[in-house]
Design an enzyme around this catalytic site. Structure first.
Site, PDB file in Angstrom:
ATOM      1  N   GLU A  44       0.511  -1.291   0.151  1.00 46.96           N
ATOM      2  CA  GLU A  44      -0.088  -0.359   0.305  1.00 46.96           C
ATOM      3  C   GLU A  44       0.744   1.457  -0.515  1.00 46.96           C
ATOM      4  O   GLU A  44       2.704   1.065   1.198  1.00 46.96           O
ATOM      5  CB  GLU A  44      -0.479  -0.171   1.303  1.00 46.96           C
ATOM      6  CG  GLU A  44      -1.209  -1.045   1.524  1.00 46.96           C
ATOM      7  CD  GLU A  44      -3.185  -0.851   0.964  1.00 46.96           C
ATOM      8  OE1 GLU A  44      -3.246   0.048   0.407  1.00 46.96           O
ATOM      9  OE2 GLU A  44      -3.370  -1.747  -0.208  1.00 46.96           O
ATOM     10  N   HIS A  47      -3.629  -2.337  -8.368  1.00 49.51           N
ATOM     11  CA  HIS A  47      -4.900  -2.729  -7.620  1.00 49.51           C
ATOM     12  C   HIS A  47      -5.847  -2.710  -8.883  1.00 49.51           C
ATOM     13  O   HIS A  47      -6.671  -3.786  -9.224  1.00 49.51           O
ATOM     14  CB  HIS A  47      -5.819  -2.068  -6.731  1.00 49.51           C
ATOM     15  CG  HIS A  47      -5.969  -2.677  -5.682  1.00 49.51           C
ATOM     16  ND1 HIS A  47      -6.356  -2.197  -4.583  1.00 49.51           N
ATOM     17  CD2 HIS A  47      -6.730  -3.699  -5.858  1.00 49.51           C
ATOM     18  CE1 HIS A  47      -7.581  -3.137  -3.942  1.00 49.51           C
ATOM     19  NE2 HIS A  47      -7.515  -4.256  -4.603  1.00 49.51           N
ATOM     20  N   ASP A  73      -6.626   2.158  -8.410  1.00 47.26           N
ATOM     21  CA  ASP A  73      -4.967   2.698  -7.733  1.00 47.26           C
ATOM     22  C   ASP A  73      -4.045   2.149  -7.828  1.00 47.26           C
ATOM     23  O   ASP A  73      -4.648   0.992  -8.308  1.00 47.26           O
ATOM     24  CB  ASP A  73      -5.494   2.789  -5.995  1.00 47.26           C
ATOM     25  CG  ASP A  73      -5.908   1.729  -5.032  1.00 47.26           C
ATOM     26  OD1 ASP A  73      -7.238   1.483  -5.459  1.00 47.26           O
ATOM     27  OD2 ASP A  73      -5.510   1.096  -4.816  1.00 47.26           O
TER      28      ASP A  73
END
Length: 187
Positions: free
Chosen positions: A117, A156, A166
């Site tokens: 992330e 993603h 994203d």
């Protein structure tokens, strides 16, 4: 950066253990970002992503939190806006980051992908420090796991198109490729 191949943890990196992980092998690195877990675009560094990955997000703080607080989610890594890395799940375990996903004909990307992330939004440029940390992290993964040496780094949006956007247009894929090409080669 380097990874302890026995434990799957990066050495010298902050750890926050997520309860949302299961055993699985890793074969493909994936780039993602974390701002979709923020209450509003552009709010960074407030700890909400970390609490989300610990299954400790307070539903009463923000109306959006009420819709996601009971979802069990994790990622292997979070790269903050300042480039600081935090590891939530050892790399030899399955983090729950991809959801319903498919890449190159393979479904259930959580089973074979590393979830990274990157704190940001689709429309705010990512920080130079984040690209540097991401490059170092991908290098460490490629050194520790030979199957990742030629693996693609994807977003993603590539593994869950139509469902996820994203890391978005603000992520500079050209810069990441440039930094990876300039990094020392894995031997």
């Amino acid at each position: 950066m380097n990874i302890d191949s026995t434990t799957g943890w990066l050495r010298g990196v902050r750890r926050v253990v997520s309860p949302t992980a299961t055993t699985a092998s890793r074969r493909r690195a994936r780039v993602d970002r974390g701002a979709r877990h923020q209450p509003a675009a552009g709010q960074f560094g407030n700890g909400w992503i970390e609490r989300f990955f610990r299954n400790d997000l307070p539903a009463d703080i923000d109306p959006y939190f009420a819709t996601i607080s009971d979802i069990e989610v994790s990622a292997h890594m979070l790269v903050g806006r300042d480039g600081a890395p935090t590891q939530f799940v050892p790399f030899h375990k399955r983090a729950w980051h991809a959801g319903r996903s498919e890449y190159c004909g393979r479904t259930a990307c959580n089973d074979f992908a590393v979830g990274i992330e990157i704190e940001g939004t689709d429309d705010i440029p990512y920080a130079t420090a984040q690209y540097r940390t991401l490059t170092s992290l991908i290098g460490a993964l490629r050194r520790a796991y030979p199957s990742l040496q030629t693996a693609e780094v994807v977003g993603h949006s590539n593994i869950a198109p139509g469902r996820k956007t994203d890391p978005g247009p603000a992520f500079d894929w050209t810069e990441l490729k440039r930094l990876l090409a300039a990094a020392p080669r894995v031997s």
